[in-house]
Design an enzyme around this catalytic site. Sequence first.
Site, mmCIF file in Angstrom:
data_model
loop_
_atom_site.group_PDB
_atom_site.id
_atom_site.type_symbol
_atom_site.label_atom_id
_atom_site.label_comp_id
_atom_site.label_asym_id
_atom_site.label_seq_id
_atom_site.Cartn_x
_atom_site.Cartn_y
_atom_site.Cartn_z
ATOM 1 C CG HIS A 1 10.032 4.231 -2.365
ATOM 2 N ND1 HIS A 1 9.462 4.394 -1.117
ATOM 3 C CD2 HIS A 1 8.997 4.315 -3.246
ATOM 4 C CE1 HIS A 1 8.164 4.569 -1.227
ATOM 5 N NE2 HIS A 1 7.840 4.511 -2.507
ATOM 6 C CB CYS B 1 6.273 2.638 -4.876
ATOM 7 S SG CYS B 1 6.305 3.881 -6.201
#
Length: 394
Positions: free
Chosen positions: A160, A168
Amino acid sequence: MRYAYILLLGALCLVKTATAQTVATSINFIDYQRSFPRINDALRHKEDTLMKQFADKRLSWPARYIYIRSFKYDSQIEVWVKQEANEKFSLFKTYRVCAMAGSLGPKRMQGDYQVPEGFYYINEFNPKSNYHLSLGLNYPNASDKILSDSLMPGGDIYIHGSCVTTGCIPVNNEQIEELYILAAHAKSEGQDFIPVHIFPIRFDNPRSSEYLKKYVKDFPEYSFLADELKHAYTYFEKTKKLPVIMVSKKGDYVVDGIIPKEKEAVVVKKERRPLKTYNQAEISNVVERLPVFPGGNEKFQAFIDKLSKEMVPYLLNDQAKTFAMVEFVINKEGKVIYANVIKGGNDELNDRLIEAFENMPQWTPAIKHEQTVSVKLKQTIFIEKPESQVFSRQ
Protein backbone atom coordinates in the site's frame (compact mmCIF):
# COMPACT_ATOMS: atom_id res chain seq x y z
CA MET A 1 3.55 -40.47 -0.73
CA ARG A 2 5.14 -39.03 2.39
CA TYR A 3 3.94 -35.51 1.61
CA ALA A 4 0.54 -34.17 0.60
CA TYR A 5 1.19 -31.30 -1.75
CA ILE A 6 -0.84 -28.16 -2.33
CA LEU A 7 0.01 -26.13 -5.45
CA LEU A 8 0.41 -22.46 -4.57
CA LEU A 9 1.97 -20.35 -7.29
CA GLY A 10 3.49 -22.40 -10.05
CA ALA A 11 2.92 -22.33 -13.74
CA LEU A 12 -0.80 -22.90 -13.28
CA CYS A 13 -1.11 -19.40 -11.86
CA LEU A 14 -0.45 -18.15 -15.38
CA VAL A 15 -3.11 -20.16 -17.19
CA LYS A 16 -6.16 -18.19 -18.28
CA THR A 17 -9.62 -19.71 -18.15
CA ALA A 18 -11.21 -19.35 -21.52
CA THR A 19 -14.85 -19.32 -20.53
CA ALA A 20 -17.04 -16.50 -21.80
CA GLN A 21 -17.79 -15.39 -18.25
CA THR A 22 -14.12 -15.09 -17.29
CA VAL A 23 -13.21 -13.26 -20.49
CA ALA A 24 -16.02 -10.79 -19.94
CA THR A 25 -14.96 -10.22 -16.35
CA SER A 26 -11.33 -9.72 -17.39
CA ILE A 27 -12.18 -7.20 -20.11
CA ASN A 28 -14.35 -5.15 -17.78
CA PHE A 29 -12.07 -5.10 -14.74
CA ILE A 30 -9.97 -2.08 -15.75
CA ASP A 31 -13.11 -0.18 -16.75
CA TYR A 32 -14.65 -1.05 -13.42
CA GLN A 33 -11.57 0.35 -11.67
CA ARG A 34 -11.95 3.59 -13.64
CA SER A 35 -15.27 4.11 -11.88
CA PHE A 36 -13.35 4.95 -8.68
CA PRO A 37 -12.15 8.59 -8.66
CA ARG A 38 -8.77 7.79 -7.13
CA ILE A 39 -8.03 5.13 -9.76
CA ASN A 40 -9.38 7.24 -12.60
CA ASP A 41 -7.05 10.09 -11.59
CA ALA A 42 -4.11 7.70 -11.29
CA LEU A 43 -4.78 6.25 -14.74
CA ARG A 44 -4.98 9.74 -16.29
CA HIS A 45 -1.68 10.78 -14.74
CA LYS A 46 0.26 7.54 -14.87
CA GLU A 47 -0.86 5.42 -17.81
CA ASP A 48 0.95 7.42 -20.51
CA THR A 49 4.11 7.50 -18.40
CA LEU A 50 3.98 3.74 -17.89
CA MET A 51 3.45 3.17 -21.62
CA LYS A 52 6.56 5.26 -22.38
CA GLN A 53 8.60 3.37 -19.78
CA PHE A 54 7.51 0.07 -21.36
CA ALA A 55 8.43 1.38 -24.83
CA ASP A 56 11.87 2.52 -23.61
CA LYS A 57 12.52 -1.03 -22.38
CA ARG A 58 11.04 -2.58 -25.54
CA LEU A 59 8.21 -4.18 -23.58
CA SER A 60 4.67 -4.57 -24.87
CA TRP A 61 1.93 -2.60 -23.12
CA PRO A 62 0.00 -3.60 -21.13
CA ALA A 63 1.68 -6.59 -19.54
CA ARG A 64 -0.57 -9.64 -19.61
CA TYR A 65 1.35 -11.30 -16.78
CA ILE A 66 3.22 -9.68 -13.91
CA TYR A 67 5.23 -11.12 -11.03
CA ILE A 68 6.10 -9.14 -7.92
CA ARG A 69 8.85 -10.01 -5.50
CA SER A 70 9.86 -8.15 -2.37
CA PHE A 71 13.06 -8.21 -0.29
CA LYS A 72 12.58 -7.28 3.37
CA TYR A 73 16.12 -6.47 4.48
CA ASP A 74 16.99 -4.77 1.18
CA SER A 75 13.71 -2.76 1.22
CA GLN A 76 12.91 -3.35 -2.44
CA ILE A 77 10.01 -4.45 -4.62
CA GLU A 78 10.57 -5.69 -8.16
CA VAL A 79 7.98 -5.96 -10.93
CA TRP A 80 8.57 -8.50 -13.69
CA VAL A 81 6.40 -8.70 -16.81
CA LYS A 82 5.71 -10.84 -19.87
CA GLN A 83 3.08 -11.30 -22.57
CA GLU A 84 2.74 -15.08 -22.99
CA ALA A 85 2.48 -17.85 -20.43
CA ASN A 86 5.47 -19.80 -21.78
CA GLU A 87 7.79 -16.79 -22.06
CA LYS A 88 10.45 -15.74 -19.61
CA PHE A 89 9.83 -12.74 -17.37
CA SER A 90 11.63 -9.45 -17.96
CA LEU A 91 12.37 -6.95 -15.20
CA PHE A 92 10.32 -3.76 -15.60
CA LYS A 93 11.10 -1.76 -12.49
CA THR A 94 12.41 -1.78 -8.92
CA TYR A 95 10.66 0.26 -6.24
CA ARG A 96 11.87 1.30 -2.80
CA VAL A 97 10.00 -0.01 0.25
CA CYS A 98 9.86 3.11 2.42
CA ALA A 99 9.23 1.60 5.89
CA MET A 100 9.73 -1.76 7.57
CA ALA A 101 8.17 -3.48 10.58
CA GLY A 102 9.50 -6.47 12.48
CA SER A 103 12.61 -8.42 11.54
CA LEU A 104 13.63 -11.34 9.36
CA GLY A 105 11.48 -14.44 9.71
CA PRO A 106 7.87 -15.32 8.88
CA LYS A 107 4.70 -13.91 10.36
CA ARG A 108 3.27 -16.35 12.88
CA MET A 109 0.59 -14.54 14.91
CA GLN A 110 -1.59 -11.47 15.09
CA GLY A 111 0.14 -8.42 16.51
CA ASP A 112 3.74 -9.58 15.95
CA TYR A 113 4.28 -6.73 13.43
CA GLN A 114 6.05 -9.14 11.10
CA VAL A 115 5.93 -8.89 7.33
CA PRO A 116 5.20 -12.44 6.06
CA GLU A 117 7.81 -14.41 4.14
CA GLY A 118 6.79 -16.90 1.51
CA PHE A 119 4.68 -17.30 -1.60
CA TYR A 120 1.45 -15.35 -2.00
CA TYR A 121 -0.80 -13.79 -4.61
CA ILE A 122 -2.91 -10.63 -4.85
CA ASN A 123 -6.44 -11.34 -3.68
CA GLU A 124 -7.81 -7.83 -3.25
CA PHE A 125 -7.79 -4.48 -5.06
CA ASN A 126 -8.76 -1.66 -2.69
CA PRO A 127 -9.30 1.67 -4.49
CA LYS A 128 -10.58 3.33 -1.30
CA SER A 129 -7.74 2.36 1.01
CA ASN A 130 -6.87 4.47 4.05
CA TYR A 131 -3.33 4.19 2.68
CA HIS A 132 -4.14 5.75 -0.71
CA LEU A 133 -4.37 2.49 -2.69
CA SER A 134 -3.67 -1.07 -1.64
CA LEU A 135 -3.22 -4.58 -3.02
CA GLY A 136 -4.16 -7.34 -0.57
CA LEU A 137 -2.18 -10.58 -0.20
CA ASN A 138 -3.66 -14.00 0.64
CA TYR A 139 -2.02 -14.26 4.09
CA PRO A 140 -2.44 -16.68 5.80
CA ASN A 141 -1.74 -19.07 2.93
CA ALA A 142 -1.75 -22.88 3.11
CA SER A 143 1.62 -22.97 4.89
CA ASP A 144 0.76 -20.21 7.34
CA LYS A 145 -2.49 -21.92 8.35
CA ILE A 146 -0.46 -24.92 9.54
CA LEU A 147 2.49 -23.15 11.17
CA SER A 148 0.98 -19.94 12.54
CA ASP A 149 -1.08 -19.42 15.67
CA SER A 150 -4.20 -21.54 15.19
CA LEU A 151 -6.63 -18.99 16.62
CA MET A 152 -5.01 -15.65 15.79
CA PRO A 153 -2.62 -15.95 12.83
CA GLY A 154 -3.22 -12.33 11.84
CA GLY A 155 -4.25 -11.00 8.45
CA ASP A 156 -4.85 -7.84 6.40
CA ILE A 157 -1.43 -7.82 4.73
CA TYR A 158 -1.18 -5.32 1.87
CA ILE A 159 1.18 -3.58 -0.49
CA HIS A 160 0.00 0.00 0.00
CA GLY A 161 0.87 3.69 -0.11
CA SER A 162 1.33 6.36 2.58
CA CYS A 163 4.74 5.03 3.68
CA VAL A 164 3.66 3.69 7.11
CA THR A 165 3.38 0.08 8.26
CA THR A 166 2.70 -2.31 11.12
CA GLY A 167 3.43 -5.44 9.10
CA CYS A 168 2.59 -4.57 5.48
CA ILE A 169 4.78 -3.54 2.52
CA PRO A 170 4.54 0.26 2.09
CA VAL A 171 5.70 2.39 -0.82
CA ASN A 172 5.00 6.02 -1.60
CA ASN A 173 1.74 7.06 -3.27
CA GLU A 174 3.29 7.58 -6.71
CA GLN A 175 4.67 4.05 -6.67
CA ILE A 176 1.51 2.32 -5.42
CA GLU A 177 -0.39 4.01 -8.25
CA GLU A 178 1.96 2.40 -10.77
CA LEU A 179 1.84 -1.00 -9.06
CA TYR A 180 -1.95 -0.86 -8.83
CA ILE A 181 -2.33 0.07 -12.51
CA LEU A 182 0.05 -2.70 -13.64
CA ALA A 183 -1.80 -5.29 -11.53
CA ALA A 184 -5.22 -4.06 -12.66
CA HIS A 185 -4.24 -4.31 -16.32
CA ALA A 186 -2.84 -7.83 -15.82
CA LYS A 187 -6.05 -8.91 -14.10
CA SER A 188 -8.05 -7.31 -16.91
CA GLU A 189 -5.98 -9.35 -19.35
CA GLY A 190 -6.94 -12.55 -17.52
CA GLN A 191 -4.22 -13.12 -14.89
CA ASP A 192 -6.40 -14.11 -11.95
CA PHE A 193 -3.47 -15.06 -9.70
CA ILE A 194 -0.76 -12.40 -9.59
CA PRO A 195 2.14 -13.97 -7.63
CA VAL A 196 3.90 -12.02 -4.90
CA HIS A 197 6.98 -13.70 -3.39
CA ILE A 198 8.38 -12.16 -0.20
CA PHE A 199 12.04 -12.96 0.55
CA PRO A 200 14.06 -12.07 3.66
CA ILE A 201 16.96 -10.72 1.59
CA ARG A 202 18.28 -10.37 -1.93
CA PHE A 203 20.37 -13.52 -1.88
CA ASP A 204 22.98 -12.27 -4.37
CA ASN A 205 23.80 -9.27 -2.17
CA PRO A 206 26.90 -10.16 -0.06
CA ARG A 207 26.03 -7.68 2.70
CA SER A 208 22.49 -9.02 2.98
CA SER A 209 23.69 -12.62 2.89
CA GLU A 210 26.10 -11.95 5.74
CA TYR A 211 23.28 -10.45 7.80
CA LEU A 212 21.07 -13.49 7.13
CA LYS A 213 23.93 -15.81 8.10
CA LYS A 214 24.27 -14.08 11.48
CA TYR A 215 20.49 -14.15 11.98
CA VAL A 216 20.27 -17.90 11.29
CA LYS A 217 23.08 -18.48 13.76
CA ASP A 218 20.91 -16.92 16.46
CA PHE A 219 17.70 -18.58 15.23
CA PRO A 220 18.75 -21.90 13.63
CA GLU A 221 15.12 -23.09 13.47
CA TYR A 222 14.66 -20.50 10.68
CA SER A 223 17.27 -22.11 8.42
CA PHE A 224 14.93 -24.53 6.61
CA LEU A 225 12.50 -21.79 5.54
CA ALA A 226 15.39 -19.52 4.52
CA ASP A 227 16.86 -22.33 2.39
CA GLU A 228 13.58 -22.98 0.58
CA LEU A 229 13.11 -19.29 -0.10
CA LYS A 230 16.63 -19.19 -1.50
CA HIS A 231 15.85 -22.19 -3.73
CA ALA A 232 12.87 -20.35 -5.21
CA TYR A 233 14.96 -17.19 -5.68
CA THR A 234 17.79 -19.11 -7.38
CA TYR A 235 15.39 -21.00 -9.66
CA PHE A 236 13.87 -17.76 -10.91
CA GLU A 237 17.26 -16.08 -11.31
CA LYS A 238 18.44 -18.94 -13.54
CA THR A 239 15.27 -19.49 -15.57
CA LYS A 240 13.23 -16.26 -15.30
CA LYS A 241 10.25 -18.56 -14.78
CA LEU A 242 8.28 -19.24 -11.62
CA PRO A 243 8.97 -22.47 -9.76
CA VAL A 244 6.18 -24.75 -8.66
CA ILE A 245 5.68 -24.20 -4.93
CA MET A 246 4.10 -26.89 -2.79
CA VAL A 247 3.36 -27.31 0.91
CA SER A 248 4.06 -30.44 2.92
CA LYS A 249 1.76 -31.85 5.59
CA LYS A 250 3.98 -30.14 8.17
CA GLY A 251 3.48 -26.77 6.49
CA ASP A 252 6.96 -26.50 4.98
CA TYR A 253 7.43 -25.07 1.49
CA VAL A 254 8.85 -27.47 -1.10
CA VAL A 255 10.25 -25.88 -4.26
CA ASP A 256 9.82 -27.91 -7.47
CA GLY A 257 9.09 -31.03 -5.43
CA ILE A 258 12.74 -31.54 -4.48
CA ILE A 259 13.06 -31.97 -0.72
CA PRO A 260 16.50 -30.73 0.37
CA LYS A 261 18.59 -32.89 2.65
CA GLU A 262 18.76 -31.90 6.28
CA LYS A 263 21.92 -29.97 7.03
CA GLU A 264 24.22 -31.28 9.76
CA ALA A 265 25.25 -27.74 10.67
CA VAL A 266 21.88 -26.96 12.26
CA VAL A 267 22.48 -26.57 15.98
CA VAL A 268 18.94 -27.23 17.18
CA LYS A 269 18.14 -30.94 17.05
CA LYS A 270 14.74 -32.44 16.58
CA GLU A 271 13.30 -33.52 19.91
CA ARG A 272 13.78 -37.21 20.47
CA ARG A 273 10.49 -37.84 22.15
CA PRO A 274 7.62 -38.56 19.72
CA LEU A 275 4.93 -35.93 19.44
CA LYS A 276 1.91 -36.64 21.59
CA THR A 277 -1.12 -37.31 19.46
CA TYR A 278 -4.78 -36.67 20.10
CA ASN A 279 -8.08 -37.28 18.39
CA GLN A 280 -8.64 -34.27 16.14
CA ALA A 281 -12.37 -34.92 16.16
CA GLU A 282 -12.43 -34.05 19.86
CA ILE A 283 -10.94 -30.59 19.24
CA SER A 284 -13.24 -27.64 18.44
CA ASN A 285 -11.88 -25.27 15.81
CA VAL A 286 -14.58 -22.64 16.43
CA VAL A 287 -15.75 -21.64 19.91
CA GLU A 288 -17.93 -18.93 21.37
CA ARG A 289 -15.54 -18.20 24.22
CA LEU A 290 -11.83 -18.95 24.40
CA PRO A 291 -10.29 -20.63 27.47
CA VAL A 292 -9.04 -18.25 30.16
CA PHE A 293 -5.86 -18.63 32.21
CA PRO A 294 -6.40 -18.11 35.96
CA GLY A 295 -6.30 -14.34 36.43
CA GLY A 296 -6.70 -13.57 32.72
CA ASN A 297 -4.32 -12.64 29.89
CA GLU A 298 -2.02 -10.50 32.05
CA LYS A 299 -1.38 -13.41 34.41
CA PHE A 300 -0.75 -15.74 31.47
CA GLN A 301 1.78 -13.29 30.01
CA ALA A 302 3.46 -13.08 33.40
CA PHE A 303 3.64 -16.90 33.44
CA ILE A 304 5.25 -16.92 29.97
CA ASP A 305 7.74 -14.19 30.92
CA LYS A 306 8.75 -16.08 34.06
CA LEU A 307 9.04 -19.36 32.18
CA SER A 308 11.20 -17.69 29.53
CA LYS A 309 13.73 -16.65 32.18
CA GLU A 310 13.65 -20.08 33.83
CA MET A 311 14.51 -21.76 30.51
CA VAL A 312 17.71 -19.75 29.90
CA PRO A 313 20.00 -22.31 31.67
CA TYR A 314 18.82 -24.99 29.22
CA LEU A 315 20.05 -23.15 26.10
CA LEU A 316 23.06 -24.82 24.47
CA ASN A 317 26.51 -23.27 24.92
CA ASP A 318 26.48 -21.71 21.46
CA GLN A 319 22.74 -21.05 21.42
CA ALA A 320 22.32 -17.40 22.44
CA LYS A 321 18.55 -17.33 21.96
CA THR A 322 15.65 -19.19 20.42
CA PHE A 323 11.99 -18.97 19.65
CA ALA A 324 10.15 -22.08 20.79
CA MET A 325 6.58 -22.71 19.66
CA VAL A 326 4.50 -24.87 21.99
CA GLU A 327 1.28 -26.48 20.81
CA PHE A 328 -1.07 -27.65 23.55
CA VAL A 329 -4.65 -28.74 24.11
CA ILE A 330 -6.88 -27.37 26.86
CA ASN A 331 -9.52 -30.02 27.45
CA LYS A 332 -13.12 -29.46 28.46
CA GLU A 333 -12.14 -29.63 32.13
CA GLY A 334 -9.59 -26.84 31.63
CA LYS A 335 -6.52 -29.05 32.02
CA VAL A 336 -3.54 -28.65 29.68
CA ILE A 337 -2.77 -31.90 27.86
CA TYR A 338 -0.83 -33.04 24.78
CA ALA A 339 1.82 -30.31 24.98
CA ASN A 340 4.40 -30.49 22.18
CA VAL A 341 7.24 -28.20 21.14
CA ILE A 342 6.80 -28.01 17.37
CA LYS A 343 9.46 -25.41 16.54
CA GLY A 344 12.77 -24.33 18.06
CA GLY A 345 14.47 -25.07 21.35
CA ASN A 346 16.59 -28.18 21.97
CA ASP A 347 16.00 -31.60 23.47
CA GLU A 348 16.38 -30.78 27.15
CA LEU A 349 14.81 -27.34 26.92
CA ASN A 350 11.80 -28.75 25.09
CA ASP A 351 11.28 -31.41 27.75
CA ARG A 352 11.27 -28.69 30.41
CA LEU A 353 8.80 -26.56 28.44
CA ILE A 354 6.41 -29.48 27.97
CA GLU A 355 6.58 -30.26 31.68
CA ALA A 356 5.91 -26.62 32.59
CA PHE A 357 2.92 -26.35 30.25
CA GLU A 358 1.33 -29.60 31.41
CA ASN A 359 1.74 -28.48 35.03
CA MET A 360 0.00 -25.17 34.44
CA PRO A 361 -2.94 -24.42 36.76
CA GLN A 362 -6.39 -25.31 35.49
CA TRP A 363 -7.91 -22.92 32.94
CA THR A 364 -11.52 -21.88 32.57
CA PRO A 365 -12.39 -24.08 29.56
CA ALA A 366 -13.66 -22.90 26.19
CA ILE A 367 -17.41 -22.70 25.56
CA LYS A 368 -19.34 -23.79 22.49
CA HIS A 369 -23.14 -24.08 22.42
CA GLU A 370 -23.20 -23.53 26.20
CA GLN A 371 -20.95 -26.54 26.75
CA THR A 372 -17.28 -26.80 27.64
CA VAL A 373 -15.10 -28.09 24.80
CA SER A 374 -11.46 -28.90 24.08
CA VAL A 375 -9.36 -26.50 21.96
CA LYS A 376 -5.82 -26.50 20.59
CA LEU A 377 -3.62 -23.44 21.13
CA LYS A 378 -0.10 -22.40 20.14
CA GLN A 379 2.22 -20.17 22.13
CA THR A 380 5.61 -18.78 21.12
CA ILE A 381 8.24 -18.27 23.82
CA PHE A 382 11.36 -16.16 23.26
CA ILE A 383 14.32 -17.34 25.36
CA GLU A 384 17.57 -15.34 25.37
CA LYS A 385 20.76 -15.44 27.41
CA PRO A 386 21.93 -12.24 29.09
CA GLU A 387 24.72 -10.66 27.06
CA SER A 388 27.31 -11.66 29.65
CA GLN A 389 26.44 -15.35 29.19
CA VAL A 390 26.61 -15.47 25.39
CA PHE A 391 29.15 -18.03 24.22
CA SER A 392 31.65 -16.69 21.73
CA ARG A 393 33.30 -19.05 19.28
CA GLN A 394 36.97 -18.42 18.57
